[in-house]
Motif scaffolding. Structure first.
Motif, short mmCIF file in Angstrom:
data_model
loop_
_atom_site.label_atom_id
_atom_site.label_comp_id
_atom_site.label_asym_id
_atom_site.label_seq_id
_atom_site.Cartn_x
_atom_site.Cartn_y
_atom_site.Cartn_z
N LEU A 1 0.83 -1.20 0.00
CA LEU A 1 0.00 0.00 0.00
C LEU A 1 0.85 1.24 0.00
O LEU A 1 0.61 2.19 0.73
CB LEU A 1 -0.91 -0.02 1.23
CG LEU A 1 -1.84 -1.22 1.33
CD1 LEU A 1 -2.60 -1.18 2.63
CD2 LEU A 1 -2.80 -1.23 0.16
N VAL B 1 0.13 5.65 0.44
CA VAL B 1 -1.13 5.92 1.12
C VAL B 1 -1.23 7.38 1.50
O VAL B 1 -2.24 8.03 1.32
CB VAL B 1 -1.26 5.02 2.37
CG1 VAL B 1 -2.47 5.41 3.18
CG2 VAL B 1 -1.38 3.57 1.95
N LEU C 1 -6.03 8.54 0.18
CA LEU C 1 -6.05 7.28 0.90
C LEU C 1 -6.54 6.17 -0.02
O LEU C 1 -7.38 6.40 -0.88
CB LEU C 1 -6.99 7.36 2.11
CG LEU C 1 -6.48 8.16 3.30
CD1 LEU C 1 -7.60 8.31 4.31
CD2 LEU C 1 -5.29 7.50 3.94
N LEU D 1 -1.29 -6.70 13.58
CA LEU D 1 -1.08 -5.26 13.47
C LEU D 1 0.16 -4.84 14.24
O LEU D 1 1.06 -4.19 13.70
CB LEU D 1 -2.32 -4.53 13.99
CG LEU D 1 -2.30 -3.00 13.95
CD1 LEU D 1 -2.06 -2.49 12.54
CD2 LEU D 1 -3.61 -2.45 14.51
N ASP E 1 3.38 -0.77 5.59
CA ASP E 1 2.31 -0.90 4.60
C ASP E 1 1.51 -2.19 4.83
O ASP E 1 0.29 -2.20 4.68
CB ASP E 1 2.90 -0.90 3.19
CG ASP E 1 3.45 0.47 2.80
OD1 ASP E 1 2.98 1.47 3.36
OD2 ASP E 1 4.37 0.53 1.97
N PHE F 1 -1.41 -2.21 7.22
CA PHE F 1 -2.72 -1.70 6.80
C PHE F 1 -3.71 -2.82 6.53
O PHE F 1 -4.92 -2.59 6.50
CB PHE F 1 -2.57 -0.83 5.55
CG PHE F 1 -2.10 0.57 5.82
CD1 PHE F 1 -2.99 1.54 6.20
CD2 PHE F 1 -0.76 0.90 5.71
CE1 PHE F 1 -2.57 2.83 6.47
CE2 PHE F 1 -0.32 2.18 5.97
CZ PHE F 1 -1.22 3.15 6.36
N TYR G 1 -6.33 -2.89 9.25
CA TYR G 1 -6.98 -1.65 9.68
C TYR G 1 -8.47 -1.82 9.95
O TYR G 1 -9.09 -1.02 10.64
CB TYR G 1 -6.75 -0.55 8.64
CG TYR G 1 -7.78 -0.48 7.55
CD1 TYR G 1 -8.72 0.55 7.51
CD2 TYR G 1 -7.82 -1.44 6.54
CE1 TYR G 1 -9.65 0.62 6.50
CE2 TYR G 1 -8.74 -1.36 5.53
CZ TYR G 1 -9.67 -0.34 5.51
OH TYR G 1 -10.59 -0.27 4.51
N VAL H 1 -5.96 3.95 10.43
CA VAL H 1 -5.24 4.46 9.26
C VAL H 1 -4.39 5.66 9.65
O VAL H 1 -3.20 5.74 9.36
CB VAL H 1 -6.23 4.86 8.14
CG1 VAL H 1 -5.50 5.56 7.00
CG2 VAL H 1 -6.96 3.63 7.61
N LEU I 1 -1.44 4.61 11.88
CA LEU I 1 -0.35 3.95 11.15
C LEU I 1 0.47 4.95 10.35
O LEU I 1 1.70 4.86 10.30
CB LEU I 1 -0.92 2.87 10.24
CG LEU I 1 -1.41 1.60 10.94
CD1 LEU I 1 -2.12 0.69 9.94
CD2 LEU I 1 -0.26 0.86 11.59
N LEU I 2 -0.20 5.91 9.72
CA LEU I 2 0.53 6.92 8.98
C LEU I 2 1.43 7.75 9.89
O LEU I 2 2.56 8.09 9.54
CB LEU I 2 -0.46 7.83 8.24
CG LEU I 2 -1.25 7.17 7.10
CD1 LEU I 2 -2.32 8.11 6.60
CD2 LEU I 2 -0.33 6.76 5.97
N LYS J 1 4.40 5.62 11.11
CA LYS J 1 5.35 5.53 9.99
C LYS J 1 6.22 6.78 9.93
O LYS J 1 7.44 6.71 9.77
CB LYS J 1 4.55 5.35 8.70
CG LYS J 1 5.30 4.91 7.49
CD LYS J 1 4.28 4.65 6.37
CE LYS J 1 4.95 4.16 5.11
NZ LYS J 1 3.95 3.91 4.04
#
Length: 635
Positions: free
Chosen positions: A2, A5, A343, A455, A479, A482, A485, A492, A495-496, A499
């Motif tokens: 992914l 994103v 997204l 996760l 990635d 995800f 999620y 979401v 996680l972003l 990251k």
């Protein structure tokens, strides 16, 4: 994966697009020289990318140094009729040539002499010749409908392949040398095992002659050019056509770049064309000869194009600028597409969760007063988030109290009791990452995922890989997270942010800040994760905070996850921001607001917090007292 994103707003995208527009229409730099007195039918590069060998109607071969624009070898004389094909051995020491005299000659480059007598087996024109990747074998295709495989070191015939029912115009070994492909005037492509001549695949490829065939560098695709005015792409394992063809004029020759990103074609309209193998669209300007052109080759570095025409001229084109322009245009297009879809989830999926009060309710929105924070509901939010990530109470409590070593001992005990406890491995990976024990953290994360992908398993792996400076692998791990999620936009966002923070901690600070700022800008919905807090915290780590207003969202229980994963002290940041806010009001002469802010802050923080800022609060009260006394005196 992914990838992409988060909206990637490359600062150079617009500049690249502008450069592409400005350079549009500029011709490629070319150099032309006459290497033969009669039409030129064959050309091939040496590995140095400077020299090319050419074959002609005049029955000779010549070697040209295209940088100098001069002949440096030849003429190689031995054929008795037109030369149709030339190939250079992988070690650059030999040249193979074939022609209408039905023979193949292997030449020594240095001495310009035949290695042995012409090879004779075919009963018709020999239209194509190629070396195997190891240089030990040679294949030839002929007007007599056969393909012959030769021992290139002895000249012995190893195999004769007779399944075609018309002239064989093109032969080529696969990059690994295990297969041999042939293209024929019978409209087909055939793929053979190179070691035993077994026919593996027959593709009914075109509506007219297959004039040229090449392999992609990875060997997974075949590309064919035909007199039916198409270039087609094929899956080399099953013969299925891939995507749409490139369509233009009747094609006589085809070459593919060493990285497989583009092909070059020569057609009967005197034009050379470059095509993207990704989009199947033309790249740059058309490159035109003054007369017909029958052969084309690409240099090993992919930056030069050479072709031969009907007047014996060889033309060298520098296509580096054309390719750079094309890459700039593709990047600009990709950026525009990324901006249009921030997204990889549908609007329906997002709306589904935005109405889901089970997880959030309305407790994600910043409020104006501390009393508006529902402590009971906030605790529920915190527990829900930790439950979703499978962060154990052992790790959560230890992160808050600063007893990580104890947590590691407890988690190790759980693992010793049950070696398949993937959650304990993932939690211990986080603890070890907090101690900067990156190798051990990575081992625990890998073990957790091997037992059961999760996760937290992928999050802990991403963090550990960042610590090991394996950033691309880390991004892939994030990635993959995800996948879990579960249609939850809060996850979401989280996680972003995780990251970005991991990148920040791996000294990729500019990129991390840009990612978080983009997320802050993109999401204004009050129920989304409080991204602005993360943005503020990263700013606090890099610069002094000035001009920030009060954020009660610093007290958001969900933000405790950053304390667990990265050791953030959000309470301290909240206090720092409020202290500076009070100071700013006082310096601006807004005494009432300074007093209200101070009282508000003191009503929120606990006794430990009050003790930690005792010196500051004493100083502020003294300054306030002085200002009030002065104003009282004036009054």
């Amino acid at each position: 994966m992914l990838l992409g994103v988060l909206q990637e707003a490359h600062p150079t995208a617009r500049g690249s697009a502008a450069l592409a527009r400005m350079t549009q229409g500029q011709p490629a730099p070319t150099r032309t020289m006459r290497s033969h007195t009669e039409p030129l039918l064959a050309v091939a590069f040496f590995k140095d990318g400077r020299r090319v060998v050419t074959g002609s109607h005049d029955k000779t071969l010549r070697i040209c140094d295209m940088q100098k624009g001069s002949l440096v070898g030849g003429p190689f004389e031995g054929h008795k009729d037109y030369i149709r094909s030339v190939a250079v051995s992988p070690d650059d020491k030999r040249i193979a040539s074939s022609g209408d005299d039905k023979t193949i000659i292997i030449w020594d480059v240095e001495s310009k002499q035949m290695v042995f007598d012409p090879l004779e087996k075919h009963t018709g024109w020999v239209l194509s010749v190629c070396f195997s990747p190891d240089g030990k074998r040679l294949a030839s295709g002929s007007h007599d409908k056969t393909v012959v495989v030769w021992d290139a070191e002895t000249g012995a015939v190893l195999a004769t392949l007779e399944d075609h029912c018309n002239s064989v115009w093109s032969v080529v070994f696969s990059p690994d040398g295990l297969k041999l492909a042939s293209g024929s005037a019978d409209h087909s492509i055939r793929v053979w095992r190179a070691d035993n001549a077994e026919l593996l695949l027959e593709i009914n490829a075109h509506q007219h002659w297959v004039r040229s065939v090449v392999w992609s560098p990875d060997g997974e695709q075949l590309v064919s050019a035909s007199f039916d005015k198409t270039v087609k792409f094929w899956d080399s394992s099953n013969g299925d056509q891939i995507g749409q063809p490139c369509t233009s004029h009747t094609y006589h020759a085809l070459a593919i770049s060493s990285d497989g990103s583009y092909i070059a074609t020569a057609s009967d309209d005197k034009i050379l064309r470059l095509w993207s193998t990704k989009t199947r669209k033309l790249i740059g300007q058309l490159l035109e000869h003054t007369v017909w052109v029958r052969c084309v080759a690409i240099s090993p570095n992919g930056e030069l194009l050479v072709s031969g025409d009907g007047e014996g001229r060889v033309m060298l084109c520098s296509i580096k600028n054309i390719l750079e322009q094309h890459n700039a245009e593709e990047r600009a297009t990709d950026d525009e597409e990324a901006q249009q879809q921030q997204l990889p989830f549908s609007d329906t999926q997002l709306r589904d969760h935005e109405s889901n009060e089970e997880f959030l309710g309305n407790h994600g929105s910043p409020s104006n007063h501390a009393s508006e924070i529902d402590e009971t509901s906030s605790i529920g939010d915190e527990q829900s988030l930790f439950d979703i990530l499978a962060v154990q109470a052992t790790l959560r409590d230890a992160s808050i109290t600063g007893t990580l070593h104890t947590a590691e001992e407890l988690l190790t005990g759980e693992i010793d009791a049950d070696d398949n406890n993937y959650e304990s491995y993932a939690n211990r990976s986080v603890v070890r990452a907090r101690h900067s024990e990156w190798k051990n953290a990575l081992q625990d994360a890998a073990k957790s995922i091997a037992i059961q992908p999760s996760l937290l398993g992928y999050i802990s792996m991403g963090i550990a890989l960042c610590g090991n400076e394996q950033l691309w692998d880390a991004m892939e791990a994030f990635d993959l997270a995800f996948i879990f999620y579960n249609r939850n936009p809060i996850i979401v966002d989280l996680l972003l942010l995780i990251k970005a923070v991991a990148l920040f901690n791996a000294s990729r600070r500019d990129e991390a800040m840009r990612r978080v700022q983009d997320l802050v800008t993109a999401y204004q919905h009050p129920d989304r994760f409080p991204c602005g807090v993360v943005n503020s915290y990263l700013h606090q780590l890099t610069t002094s905070i000035s001009g920030l207003f009060l954020h009660t969202t610093f007290l958001e229980p969900r933000l405790q996850i950053f304390t667990v994963l990265f050791g953030w002290d959000l309470d301290s940041l909240w206090e720092t921001i409020n202290q500076r806010r009070c100071d700013a009001f006082l310096l601006a002469g807004r005494v009432t607001e300074a007093v209200e802010s101070f009282q508000y802050m003191m009503s929120i923080i606990d006794e430990a917090g009050k003790d930690s800022c005792l010196e500051w609060s004493t100083s502020l009260q003294a300054r306030l007292h002085c200002v009030l006394c002065r104003e009282g005196t004036r009054g």
